[in-house]
Design a protein around this motif. Structure first.
Motif, mmCIF file in Angstrom:
data_model
loop_
_atom_site.group_PDB
_atom_site.id
_atom_site.type_symbol
_atom_site.label_atom_id
_atom_site.label_comp_id
_atom_site.label_asym_id
_atom_site.label_seq_id
_atom_site.Cartn_x
_atom_site.Cartn_y
_atom_site.Cartn_z
ATOM 1 N N GLN A 83 0.923 15.059 -5.583
ATOM 2 C CA GLN A 83 1.249 13.792 -6.440
ATOM 3 C C GLN A 83 -0.096 13.340 -7.143
ATOM 4 O OE1 GLN A 83 2.945 11.380 -3.405
ATOM 5 N NE2 GLN A 83 5.008 11.449 -4.548
ATOM 6 N N LYS A 84 -1.176 13.493 -6.443
ATOM 7 C CA LYS A 84 -2.371 12.963 -7.035
ATOM 8 C C LYS A 84 -2.698 14.050 -7.900
ATOM 9 C CE LYS A 84 -4.386 10.669 -2.986
ATOM 10 N NZ LYS A 84 -5.495 10.550 -1.865
ATOM 11 N N ARG A 85 -2.759 15.019 -7.729
ATOM 12 C CA ARG A 85 -3.074 16.167 -8.761
ATOM 13 C C ARG A 85 -2.260 16.161 -9.922
ATOM 14 N NH1 ARG A 85 -4.320 19.429 -4.230
ATOM 15 N NH2 ARG A 85 -2.141 20.304 -4.053
ATOM 16 N N ALA A 86 -1.006 15.903 -10.016
ATOM 17 C CA ALA A 86 -0.054 15.748 -11.065
ATOM 18 C C ALA A 86 -0.578 14.497 -11.670
ATOM 19 C CB ALA A 86 1.497 15.755 -10.643
ATOM 20 N N SER A 127 -4.795 3.995 -18.163
ATOM 21 C CA SER A 127 -4.182 2.831 -18.027
ATOM 22 C C SER A 127 -2.707 2.788 -18.109
ATOM 23 C CB SER A 127 -4.838 1.433 -18.650
ATOM 24 O OG SER A 127 -4.582 1.854 -20.041
ATOM 25 N N ALA A 128 -2.340 3.747 -19.062
ATOM 26 C CA ALA A 128 -0.857 4.168 -19.320
ATOM 27 C C ALA A 128 -0.325 4.902 -18.388
ATOM 28 C CB ALA A 128 -0.751 4.617 -20.868
ATOM 29 N N VAL A 129 -1.007 5.675 -17.746
ATOM 30 C CA VAL A 129 -0.712 6.586 -16.537
ATOM 31 C C VAL A 129 -0.573 5.759 -15.497
ATOM 32 C CG1 VAL A 129 -0.993 8.638 -15.191
ATOM 33 C CG2 VAL A 129 -1.237 8.748 -17.716
ATOM 34 N N ALA A 130 -1.445 4.991 -15.239
ATOM 35 C CA ALA A 130 -1.457 3.987 -13.912
ATOM 36 C C ALA A 130 -0.165 3.078 -14.122
ATOM 37 C CB ALA A 130 -2.620 3.267 -14.046
ATOM 38 N N ARG A 131 -0.011 2.565 -15.236
ATOM 39 C CA ARG A 131 1.244 1.709 -15.338
ATOM 40 C C ARG A 131 2.586 2.318 -15.181
ATOM 41 N NH1 ARG A 131 -1.554 -0.536 -19.591
ATOM 42 N NH2 ARG A 131 -0.802 0.933 -21.193
ATOM 43 N N ARG A 132 2.767 3.753 -15.507
ATOM 44 C CA ARG A 132 3.802 4.566 -15.541
ATOM 45 C C ARG A 132 4.159 4.595 -13.961
ATOM 46 N NH1 ARG A 132 2.571 7.006 -20.403
ATOM 47 N NH2 ARG A 132 1.267 8.791 -19.201
ATOM 48 N N HIS A 133 3.123 4.743 -13.232
ATOM 49 C CA HIS A 133 3.119 5.188 -11.761
ATOM 50 C C HIS A 133 3.136 3.716 -10.944
ATOM 51 C CE1 HIS A 133 3.480 9.635 -12.498
ATOM 52 N NE2 HIS A 133 2.514 9.227 -13.247
ATOM 53 N N GLY A 134 2.970 2.711 -11.443
ATOM 54 C CA GLY A 134 2.896 1.604 -10.729
ATOM 55 C C GLY A 134 1.634 1.221 -9.933
ATOM 56 N N MET A 135 0.472 1.616 -10.652
ATOM 57 C CA MET A 135 -0.807 1.614 -9.720
ATOM 58 C C MET A 135 -1.607 1.019 -10.625
ATOM 59 S SD MET A 135 -1.394 5.670 -9.814
ATOM 60 C CE MET A 135 -2.571 5.727 -8.709
ATOM 61 N N ARG A 191 1.022 -1.243 -0.136
ATOM 62 C CA ARG A 191 -0.191 -0.068 -0.021
ATOM 63 C C ARG A 191 1.030 1.226 -0.056
ATOM 64 N NH1 ARG A 191 -5.416 1.597 2.114
ATOM 65 N NH2 ARG A 191 -5.934 -0.588 1.537
ATOM 66 N N ARG A 192 0.717 1.991 -0.849
ATOM 67 C CA ARG A 192 1.594 3.252 -1.194
ATOM 68 C C ARG A 192 0.594 4.672 -0.480
ATOM 69 N NH1 ARG A 192 3.970 3.150 -7.083
ATOM 70 N NH2 ARG A 192 4.331 5.281 -6.452
ATOM 71 N N SER A 193 1.242 5.509 -0.220
ATOM 72 C CA SER A 193 0.664 6.705 0.137
ATOM 73 C C SER A 193 0.894 8.005 -0.864
ATOM 74 C CB SER A 193 1.142 7.180 1.752
ATOM 75 O OG SER A 193 0.622 8.322 1.856
ATOM 76 N N TRP A 194 -0.136 8.823 -1.328
ATOM 77 C CA TRP A 194 0.127 9.725 -2.337
ATOM 78 C C TRP A 194 -0.155 10.952 -1.694
ATOM 79 C CZ3 TRP A 194 2.087 7.854 -6.873
ATOM 80 C CH2 TRP A 194 2.071 6.503 -7.109
ATOM 81 N N SER A 195 0.607 12.031 -1.807
ATOM 82 C CA SER A 195 0.212 13.197 -1.220
ATOM 83 C C SER A 195 -0.611 14.035 -2.279
ATOM 84 C CB SER A 195 1.485 14.161 -1.320
ATOM 85 O OG SER A 195 1.858 14.418 -2.643
ATOM 86 N N ARG A 198 -10.988 6.442 -9.086
ATOM 87 C CA ARG A 198 -11.255 6.583 -7.781
ATOM 88 C C ARG A 198 -11.129 8.164 -7.310
ATOM 89 N NH1 ARG A 198 -9.183 2.993 -3.566
ATOM 90 N NH2 ARG A 198 -10.066 1.524 -5.026
ATOM 91 N N TRP A 199 -9.891 8.550 -7.322
ATOM 92 C CA TRP A 199 -9.322 9.769 -7.353
ATOM 93 C C TRP A 199 -10.186 11.029 -8.222
ATOM 94 C CZ3 TRP A 199 -3.382 9.129 -7.768
ATOM 95 C CH2 TRP A 199 -2.957 8.532 -6.766
ATOM 96 N N ARG A 200 -10.615 10.515 -9.256
ATOM 97 C CA ARG A 200 -11.247 11.600 -10.171
ATOM 98 C C ARG A 200 -12.952 11.731 -9.517
ATOM 99 N NH1 ARG A 200 -10.795 10.032 -16.418
ATOM 100 N NH2 ARG A 200 -8.607 10.812 -15.815
ATOM 101 N N ARG A 201 -13.244 10.819 -9.261
ATOM 102 C CA ARG A 201 -14.652 10.701 -8.692
ATOM 103 C C ARG A 201 -14.640 11.367 -7.367
ATOM 104 N NH1 ARG A 201 -14.983 5.281 -9.845
ATOM 105 N NH2 ARG A 201 -14.623 4.700 -7.993
ATOM 106 N N ALA A 202 -13.566 11.307 -6.506
ATOM 107 C CA ALA A 202 -13.443 11.985 -5.151
ATOM 108 C C ALA A 202 -13.358 13.498 -5.486
ATOM 109 C CB ALA A 202 -12.536 11.749 -4.177
ATOM 110 N N VAL A 203 -12.404 13.960 -6.458
ATOM 111 C CA VAL A 203 -12.072 15.428 -7.014
ATOM 112 C C VAL A 203 -13.482 15.917 -7.305
ATOM 113 C CG1 VAL A 203 -11.143 16.847 -8.459
ATOM 114 C CG2 VAL A 203 -9.957 15.114 -7.277
ATOM 115 N N LEU A 204 -14.313 15.245 -8.389
ATOM 116 C CA LEU A 204 -15.629 15.706 -8.710
ATOM 117 C C LEU A 204 -16.780 15.805 -7.662
ATOM 118 C CD1 LEU A 204 -15.848 13.923 -12.014
ATOM 119 C CD2 LEU A 204 -15.780 16.197 -11.874
ATOM 120 N N ALA A 205 -16.702 14.963 -6.677
ATOM 121 C CA ALA A 205 -17.481 15.182 -5.867
ATOM 122 C C ALA A 205 -17.213 16.310 -4.804
ATOM 123 C CB ALA A 205 -17.667 13.829 -5.002
#
Length: 87
Positions: free
Chosen positions: A19-22, A35-43, A12-16, A50-57
């Motif tokens: 980092q999430k915004r970037a 999916s390409a971005v997720a692979r580049r960041h190992g996630m 489990r990793r913790s993102w600031s 989920r992050w995108r939904r949280a930002v929109l909410a």
């Protein structure tokens, strides 16, 4: 040698917030995929969504809690013709 396209989900990793915004900004680029971005960041890409939904909410909650703005409205004077009609 390890494959750079393999996502390891054992830790489990913790993102600031920065980092999430970037990462989300990178995923919003039309030249790439989530999916390409997720692979580049190992996630997993589901974490990006989920992050995108949280930002929109959060944005919707902020907008809903804002006080309504006053909009001036000029109405025409009442029509005198309606009062002058014979019964």
């Amino acid at each position: 040698m390890t494959n750079p396209h393999v996502v390891v989900a054992g830790t489990r990793r913790s993102w600031s917030p920065e980092q999430k915004r970037a990462i989300l900004a990178e995923a919003d680029d039309p030249a790439t995929t989530a999916s390409a971005v997720a692979r580049r960041h190992g996630m997993h890409s589901s974490l990006l969504f989920r992050w995108r939904r949280a930002v929109l909410a959060e944005q919707q909650a902020r907008t809903a809690s804002a006080p309504p703005t006053f909009v001036p409205l000029a109405l025409p004077p009442p029509a005198a013709a309606a009062a002058e009609r014979p019964a």
